[in-house]
Design a protein around this motif. Structure first.
Motif, short mmCIF file in Angstrom:
data_model
loop_
_atom_site.label_atom_id
_atom_site.label_comp_id
_atom_site.label_asym_id
_atom_site.label_seq_id
_atom_site.Cartn_x
_atom_site.Cartn_y
_atom_site.Cartn_z
N PHE A 105 -0.78 8.66 -14.50
CA PHE A 105 -1.25 8.98 -13.15
C PHE A 105 -2.64 8.42 -12.89
O PHE A 105 -3.01 8.20 -11.74
CB PHE A 105 -1.18 10.49 -12.92
CG PHE A 105 0.21 10.94 -12.55
CD1 PHE A 105 0.62 10.96 -11.23
CD2 PHE A 105 1.12 11.30 -13.53
CE1 PHE A 105 1.90 11.35 -10.88
CE2 PHE A 105 2.41 11.68 -13.20
CZ PHE A 105 2.81 11.70 -11.87
N ALA A 106 -3.40 8.15 -13.95
CA ALA A 106 -4.69 7.48 -13.77
C ALA A 106 -4.50 6.08 -13.19
O ALA A 106 -5.33 5.59 -12.42
CB ALA A 106 -5.44 7.41 -15.10
N VAL A 107 -3.38 5.43 -13.57
CA VAL A 107 -3.06 4.10 -13.01
C VAL A 107 -2.90 4.21 -11.49
O VAL A 107 -3.40 3.36 -10.74
CB VAL A 107 -1.78 3.54 -13.66
CG1 VAL A 107 -1.36 2.24 -12.96
CG2 VAL A 107 -2.00 3.28 -15.14
N PHE A 108 -2.22 5.26 -11.02
CA PHE A 108 -2.03 5.44 -9.57
C PHE A 108 -3.34 5.77 -8.86
O PHE A 108 -3.51 5.43 -7.70
CB PHE A 108 -0.98 6.52 -9.30
CG PHE A 108 0.42 6.12 -9.67
CD1 PHE A 108 0.99 4.98 -9.12
CD2 PHE A 108 1.16 6.86 -10.57
CE1 PHE A 108 2.28 4.60 -9.44
CE2 PHE A 108 2.45 6.49 -10.91
CZ PHE A 108 3.01 5.35 -10.36
N THR A 159 -4.53 10.04 -3.31
CA THR A 159 -5.32 9.62 -4.48
C THR A 159 -5.97 10.82 -5.16
O THR A 159 -5.99 10.91 -6.40
CB THR A 159 -6.40 8.60 -4.06
OG1 THR A 159 -5.77 7.49 -3.40
CG2 THR A 159 -7.16 8.09 -5.27
N VAL A 160 -6.49 11.76 -4.38
CA VAL A 160 -7.08 12.98 -4.95
C VAL A 160 -6.03 13.78 -5.71
O VAL A 160 -6.30 14.33 -6.80
CB VAL A 160 -7.74 13.83 -3.85
CG1 VAL A 160 -8.09 15.22 -4.38
CG2 VAL A 160 -8.99 13.14 -3.33
N CYS A 161 -4.81 13.85 -5.17
CA CYS A 161 -3.73 14.58 -5.87
C CYS A 161 -3.39 13.91 -7.19
O CYS A 161 -3.19 14.60 -8.21
CB CYS A 161 -2.50 14.65 -4.98
SG CYS A 161 -2.68 15.75 -3.56
N MET A 162 -3.31 12.59 -7.20
CA MET A 162 -3.05 11.88 -8.45
C MET A 162 -4.18 12.11 -9.46
O MET A 162 -3.95 12.25 -10.65
CB MET A 162 -2.87 10.38 -8.18
CG MET A 162 -1.59 10.02 -7.47
SD MET A 162 -0.13 10.53 -8.43
CE MET A 162 1.17 9.68 -7.55
N THR A 195 0.83 -1.21 0.00
CA THR A 195 0.00 0.00 0.00
C THR A 195 0.86 1.26 0.00
O THR A 195 0.57 2.23 -0.71
CB THR A 195 -0.93 0.00 1.24
OG1 THR A 195 -1.91 -1.03 1.08
CG2 THR A 195 -1.63 1.33 1.41
N GLN A 196 1.92 1.25 0.78
CA GLN A 196 2.79 2.43 0.86
C GLN A 196 3.42 2.75 -0.50
O GLN A 196 3.63 3.92 -0.83
CB GLN A 196 3.90 2.21 1.90
CG GLN A 196 4.78 3.43 2.09
CD GLN A 196 5.90 3.18 3.08
OE1 GLN A 196 6.15 2.05 3.48
NE2 GLN A 196 6.59 4.23 3.47
N GLN A 197 3.68 1.73 -1.30
CA GLN A 197 4.35 1.93 -2.58
C GLN A 197 3.40 2.27 -3.72
O GLN A 197 3.73 3.06 -4.60
CB GLN A 197 5.17 0.68 -2.93
CG GLN A 197 6.31 0.40 -1.98
CD GLN A 197 7.33 1.53 -1.93
OE1 GLN A 197 7.71 2.08 -2.96
NE2 GLN A 197 7.74 1.89 -0.73
N ILE A 198 2.20 1.66 -3.74
CA ILE A 198 1.32 1.84 -4.89
C ILE A 198 0.61 3.19 -4.90
O ILE A 198 -0.12 3.51 -5.84
CB ILE A 198 0.27 0.71 -5.01
CG1 ILE A 198 -0.68 0.68 -3.80
CG2 ILE A 198 0.96 -0.63 -5.21
CD1 ILE A 198 -1.79 -0.35 -3.94
N THR A 199 0.83 4.00 -3.86
CA THR A 199 0.35 5.38 -3.94
C THR A 199 1.05 6.13 -5.08
O THR A 199 0.54 7.12 -5.59
CB THR A 199 0.61 6.14 -2.63
OG1 THR A 199 2.02 6.17 -2.39
CG2 THR A 199 -0.12 5.50 -1.47
N GLY A 200 2.25 5.64 -5.44
CA GLY A 200 3.03 6.29 -6.49
C GLY A 200 4.07 7.24 -5.94
O GLY A 200 4.66 8.03 -6.68
#
Length: 459
Positions: A423-426, A333-336, A267-272
């Motif tokens: 960034f849509a992927v993230f 997630t909102v920022c991405m 989880t910590q990593q897939i935030t991007g």
């Protein structure tokens, strides 16, 4: 007769010396952010997107191996001696990276550098926890994460300064990388002057040496005797405790804990986060900044990471783990999503670079103040004593594998999909992370480690 060094000052000095390993961790993972655009030039290493990802990701793959062997080496050699040898490995790998004649040798040396990073990420917190007093232990170990992001900030600043001063020099990236040799030398010199962990010395039966270290690091003789007795009692109990084995995975609640620890690490990593920490300058140049302007703007990412880390240390004692992590993931997630929408609907806007910079800075504020502190803390809380080292090691291993996956694939996605779709992927992965937390993550705040272990057994 020599004057006795103030124990509190001596413990702080040891902490500062040991965290040079964390500074190297941060610098070596952050320096590629600014070095890569120069390194990729045709007259230098002539990198394709795949090679860019391989060079960046190699350190994560090496760190995955390093974190598996780092703890064992620390037990075998001692915490201090392990850091001493790691400082040599840091130095040699840094010089190898800075002198690399082609991409493949660079990848090899970045992998070796990653082994040092991973091993130090395990050894430094162990050493800090065991050399500190019980009153200062939390702050000493918490210092590590702060120094890591400070190392990344240092890399961003040095990258920008060298790019401005030597930007016309095609091999400026070699100087950016070579700077890391300085803290490696400082770590080596410092470790020569410090003492071994008293807990490790007691475990090896070197009681008189352990007592000598405790006399240097504890204020009163009563503290020394009490802690020495406590260490001997604890080690005696650990010898009689059944060690964790793979057969224990047949137990449902143990499988659940391992699943939770690995899930939190991923989880910590897939935030991007590492798309920004490793490729921040490329993201900003893709949005419209020049290379030099991107490197300067990237310093803002480093500053907010340090400030966010400081705020996270305060916040984690004030609110629950679940709401804190949920808030952080919602913010990232909102920022991405913001970067996705703005770069899609206004790709040619003159304001796009500034919007993207503002959103990456806001992203890191949520990541470093909420997401990163909670995931590290939860991984140290959820595992029972007899599987704590193994469980944490496996969780951190998957964190580095996630680090590698993101850092390797990001330039390939950016080249193939463009800024908006990448960034849509993230955004999608961020939503998956929020669902994971809501479905599987328990609240651990205000409960002792023993209470958590009992509750997990019941569940």
């Amino acid at each position: 007769m020599s004057k006795r060094v103030d124990p509190k000052k001596y413990v702080i000095l040891i902490g500062l010396v040991a965290t040079f390993g964390s500074l190297l961790f941060g610098y070596d993972t952050g320096v590629v952010n600014g070095a890569l655009p120069f390194m990729a030039r045709p007259d230098q290493l002539n990198l394709s997107p795949v090679l860019e990802g391989a060079i960046t990701g190699a350190i994560g793959l090496g760190a995955a191996l390093g974190c598996l062997i780092g703890g064992r080496l620390a037990d075998l050699l001692g915490r201090r001696k392990n850091l001493l040898y790691l400082s040599i490995l840091f130095f040699l790998a840094t010089i190898g990276c800075s002198l690399s004649p082609n991409a493949y040798i660079m990848i090899a040396f970045r992998f070796i550098l990653g082994v040092a990073v991973g091993a130090s990420s395990v050894t430094v917190p162990i050493y800090l926890a065991e050399i500190a007093t019980k009153e200062t232990r939390g702050r000493m170990v918490g210092l590590m994460d702060l120094v890591v992001v400070s190392g990344q900030l240092l890399a961003f600043i040095i990258n920008a300064v060298l790019a401005i001063q030597l930007g016309n020099t095609s091999h400026v990236w070699r100087y950016m990388i070579a700077v890391a040799a300085i803290p490696a030398v400082a770590l080596f010199a410092g470790m020569l002057k410090t003492d071994e962990s008293p807990r490790w010395l007691v475990a090896k039966g070197r009681i008189s040496e352990a007592m000598s270290v405790l006399h240097k690091t504890r204020t009163t003789k009563e503290q020394v005797i009490a802690e020495l007795n406590e260490l001997q009692d604890l080690l005696s109990k650990e010898e009689n405790r059944k060690n964790f084995t793979l057969s224990d995975l047949k137990t449902r609640w143990i499988r659940r804990l391992l699943f939770l620890g690995i899930g939190l690490s991923i989880t910590q990593q897939i935030t991007g986060v590492n798309s920004i920490m490793f490729y921040g300058s490329q993201i900003l140049t893709s949005s419209g900044f020049s290379t030099q302007a991107a490197l300067i703007g990237n310093i803002g990412n480093g500053v907010i990471s340090v400030l966010g880390g400081l705020f996270g240390l305060y916040l984690v004692g004030k609110i629950g783990r679940r709401p804190m992590l949920t808030l952080g993931l919602a913010g990232t997630t909102v920022c991405m999503l913001g970067i996705t929408l703005i770069s899609h609907f206004a790709p040619h806007s003159s304001q796009l670079p500034f919007y993207v910079l503002g959103l990456t800075i806001t992203f890191l504020a949520f990541q470093q103040s909420c997401v990163s502190p909670v995931t590290w803390l939860m991984c140290s809380e959820i595992f029972p004593l007899r599987m704590r080292a193994t469980g944490t090691g496996m969780a951190v291993f998957f964190q580095w594998i996630g680090n590698f996956a993101v850092s390797f694939t990001f330039p390939i996605l950016l080249n193939g999909l463009g800024l908006s779709l990448t960034f849509a992927v993230f955004v999608i992965m961020g939503l998956c992370a929020i669902i994971f937390v809501q479905l599987f993550m328990p609240e651990t705040r205000g409960r002792t480690l023993e209470q958590l272990e009992n509750d997990f057994k019941v569940d």
